[in-house]
Design an enzyme around this catalytic site. Structure first.
Site, mmCIF file in Angstrom:
data_model
loop_
_atom_site.group_PDB
_atom_site.id
_atom_site.type_symbol
_atom_site.label_atom_id
_atom_site.label_comp_id
_atom_site.label_asym_id
_atom_site.label_seq_id
_atom_site.Cartn_x
_atom_site.Cartn_y
_atom_site.Cartn_z
ATOM 1 N N LYS A 136 0.791 -1.162 0.031
ATOM 2 C CA LYS A 136 -0.010 -0.226 0.075
ATOM 3 C C LYS A 136 0.790 1.249 0.086
ATOM 4 C CE LYS A 136 0.638 2.019 3.397
ATOM 5 N NZ LYS A 136 2.058 2.488 3.833
ATOM 6 N N TYR A 221 -4.050 4.664 6.427
ATOM 7 C CA TYR A 221 -4.342 3.619 7.429
ATOM 8 C C TYR A 221 -5.684 4.166 8.125
ATOM 9 C CZ TYR A 221 -0.096 1.046 7.195
ATOM 10 O OH TYR A 221 0.751 0.348 7.033
HETATM 11 P P1 NDP Z 1 12.682 1.731 1.501
HETATM 12 O O1 NDP Z 1 13.151 3.036 1.048
HETATM 13 O O2 NDP Z 1 13.083 1.193 2.839
HETATM 14 O O3 NDP Z 1 12.816 0.301 0.454
HETATM 15 C C1 NDP Z 1 12.432 0.499 -0.779
HETATM 16 C C2 NDP Z 1 13.433 -0.388 -1.699
HETATM 17 O O4 NDP Z 1 12.757 -0.333 -3.067
HETATM 18 C C3 NDP Z 1 14.631 0.035 -1.952
HETATM 19 O O5 NDP Z 1 15.369 -0.445 -0.987
HETATM 20 C C4 NDP Z 1 15.046 -0.459 -3.238
HETATM 21 O O6 NDP Z 1 15.461 -2.064 -2.868
HETATM 22 C C5 NDP Z 1 13.700 -0.405 -3.868
HETATM 23 N N1 NDP Z 1 13.771 0.422 -5.038
HETATM 24 C C6 NDP Z 1 13.698 0.347 -6.314
HETATM 25 N N2 NDP Z 1 13.719 1.726 -7.067
HETATM 26 C C7 NDP Z 1 13.930 2.704 -6.027
HETATM 27 C C8 NDP Z 1 13.975 3.982 -6.051
HETATM 28 N N3 NDP Z 1 14.003 4.543 -7.220
HETATM 29 N N4 NDP Z 1 14.186 4.585 -5.006
HETATM 30 C C9 NDP Z 1 14.283 4.232 -3.809
HETATM 31 N N5 NDP Z 1 14.111 2.588 -3.480
HETATM 32 C C10 NDP Z 1 13.890 1.952 -4.755
HETATM 33 O O7 NDP Z 1 10.863 1.733 1.588
HETATM 34 P P2 NDP Z 1 10.040 1.063 2.333
HETATM 35 O O8 NDP Z 1 10.454 -0.562 2.483
HETATM 36 O O9 NDP Z 1 9.591 1.618 3.647
HETATM 37 O O10 NDP Z 1 8.632 1.127 1.762
HETATM 38 C C11 NDP Z 1 8.620 0.404 0.401
HETATM 39 C C12 NDP Z 1 6.942 0.184 -0.181
HETATM 40 O O11 NDP Z 1 6.251 -0.460 1.312
HETATM 41 C C13 NDP Z 1 6.154 1.468 0.069
HETATM 42 O O12 NDP Z 1 5.153 1.372 -0.932
HETATM 43 C C14 NDP Z 1 5.404 1.785 1.559
HETATM 44 O O13 NDP Z 1 4.408 2.341 1.569
HETATM 45 C C15 NDP Z 1 5.181 0.193 1.751
HETATM 46 N N6 NDP Z 1 5.170 -0.205 3.292
HETATM 47 C C16 NDP Z 1 4.229 -0.833 3.889
HETATM 48 C C17 NDP Z 1 4.204 -0.861 5.219
HETATM 49 C C18 NDP Z 1 3.171 -1.436 5.691
HETATM 50 O O14 NDP Z 1 3.270 -1.747 6.853
HETATM 51 N N7 NDP Z 1 2.180 -2.382 4.936
HETATM 52 C C19 NDP Z 1 5.315 -0.218 6.094
HETATM 53 C C20 NDP Z 1 6.355 0.176 5.436
HETATM 54 C C21 NDP Z 1 6.346 0.258 4.008
HETATM 55 P P3 NDP Z 1 16.649 -2.647 -3.905
HETATM 56 O O15 NDP Z 1 17.815 -1.814 -3.346
HETATM 57 O O16 NDP Z 1 16.435 -4.193 -3.264
HETATM 58 O O17 NDP Z 1 16.213 -2.561 -5.334
#
Ligand code: NDP
Length: 368
Positions: A136, A221
């Site tokens: 989400k 949320y």
């Molecule tokens: P992060 O920034 O921690 O991680 C995102 C990952 O996406 C990066 O580490 C990278 O992984 C990849 N990525 C690919 N392209 C890009 C880019 N252009 N810029 C940055 N990252 C990129 O974010 P989150 O993990 O916190 O959030 C990711 C998703 O999860 C969002 O949609 C957020 O809303 C959702 N979320 C949901 C939660 C829930 O409780 N349901 C809680 C937290 C987040 P790599 O290096 O492996 O390519």
């Protein structure tokens, strides 16, 4: 695994109750026999902060297993390969993951990347014939969400959204009480969702990647919570935006929005979404005959809840473990959670977010 099985059995049968699930239980096993049904083999796309949390939670899943990764960071792939015993043939990057179509060891891809990438990635995964689980918000507006639903339908794959609260025991219990009429006629919901965001350079504050500010990330949320706590979808929205730091929160990145929603029954909701205040994680719903208060309401847990009858006693189980086992049960056995987690559910929230942004911008009441 046996003791966990018994524990989940207890959660589902004793404290939450079987009627929560529309068909008899596969989400949680009801016997002490080891689970021998199909396992949902999942590749995680985006090995960031939440992807890491999901991977850890999946280590105790019964019906779902982490088997692959898609990442733009080779060093993370190496680390995950070793930590989770992921074979090289199940590792992909953003340029070559369409080759997943030829990999029988992967059933579904869980997209956990920035919001602005979800649509394109979902459509690309759907074309591989693998199921899509997407975080989400499912996209950055309702049109994107609908395109994702249509694309997955056309490819004949499931599209599920990472609504982990729909599997959380206290939340499920509160919804069940509302469905059973224990609060009488639901009248009012208050949702407060927010935290103070740090690093101004992160993607969450970049409109292209995030689609918006606090609303996309945390305000959603309160939107989703209002709908599942009241059991209705809103028919009108009003909203007011406040911005105290226009440098950090640029055009199109909302810092704080208060919004109100009106429902067909006459119930109303008043919510706050913010990136500028801490300790905001509270739901309150009152009906003609009782109330429920959840605080924390959507954090990783434990969730705390109380009603006019006393505290909600359901134990804490890691949300993402329940979610992934639940999604496997949904995909393989059609077991629906108490509130849907499908793409259509995601589109409903996206339509509301579109309306909130419009109402905040125009100052007008927006009918849905
Ligand atoms: P992060 O920034 O921690 O991680 C995102 C990952 O996406 C990066 O580490 C990278 O992984 C990849 N990525 C690919 N392209 C890009 C880019 N252009 N810029 C940055 N990252 C990129 O974010 P989150 O993990 O916190 O959030 C990711 C998703 O999860 C969002 O949609 C957020 O809303 C959702 N979320 C949901 C939660 C829930 O409780 N349901 C809680 C937290 C987040 P790599 O290096 O492996 O390519």
């Amino acid at each position: 695994m046996g003791s966990r099985r018994k524990f989940l059995e207890k959660v589902s049968l004793t404290t939450v109750g079987l009627p929560l699930l529309s068909t008899p239980l596969n989400l949680f096993a009801t016997s002490c026999e080891p689970y021998e049904g199909p396992i949902l083999k999942v590749a995680i796309m985006g090995l960031g902060s939440y992807g890491t949390r999901v991977a850890e939670a999946m280590q105790t899943c019964t019906r779902a297993k982490l088997v692959g990764v898609i990442s733009g960071t080779p060093s993370k792939i190496e680390k995950w390969k070793e930590k989770y015993n992921i074979p090289e043939k199940n590792c992909y990057n953003y340029e070559n993951y369409d080759a997943i179509k030829d990999n029988p060891d992967i059933d579904a891809v869980y997209i956990i990347t920035p919001n602005g990438l979800h649509k394109e990635q979902t459509l690309k995964v759907a074309k591989t014939g693998k199921h899509v689980i997407c975080e989400k918000p499912m996209g950055i507006n309702a049109a994107e969400g609908q395109a994702m639903v249509d694309g997955c339908k056309a490819a004949n794959v499931k599209l599920l959204i990472g609504y982990r609260m729909h599997f959380e025991p206290k939340t499920m219990a509160a919804i069940k009480m509302r469905q059973d009429g224990e609060f009488g006629q639901p009248k009012f919901f208050q949702g407060q969702s927010g935290f103070t965001i740090g690093d101004p350079t992160q993607w969450r504050l970049n409109k292209e990647l995030s689609g918006g500010g606090a609303m996309m990330d945390i305000g959603i949320y309160s939107i989703n919570g209002a709908r599942y706590m009241l059991g209705e979808d809103p028919i009108w929205i009003t909203a007011q935006e406040t911005k105290t730091d226009p440098v950090k929160f640029k055009e199109g990145i909302d810092e704080t929005i208060q919004f109100q929603m009106g429902f067909p029954s006459g119930a109303v909701a008043n919510c706050l979404s913010t990136y500028a205040m801490n300790n905001l994680d509270r739901f309150y719903m009152t009906g003609s005959d009782g109330f429920v208060e959840m605080q924390p309401s959507t954090g990783y847990g434990p969730i705390e809840g109380r009603t006019h009858k006393g505290p909600l006693p359901q134990p804490h189980v890691t949300h993402q473990t329940l979610q992934m086992d639940g999604m496997a049960a949904l995909i393989y056995d059609g077991v629906q959670p108490i509130v849907p987690v499908d793409g259509e559910e995601g589109v409903k929230d996206m339509k509301i977010i579109d309306a909130i942004f419009l109402a905040a911008k125009t100052g007008k009441k927006v009918e849905l």
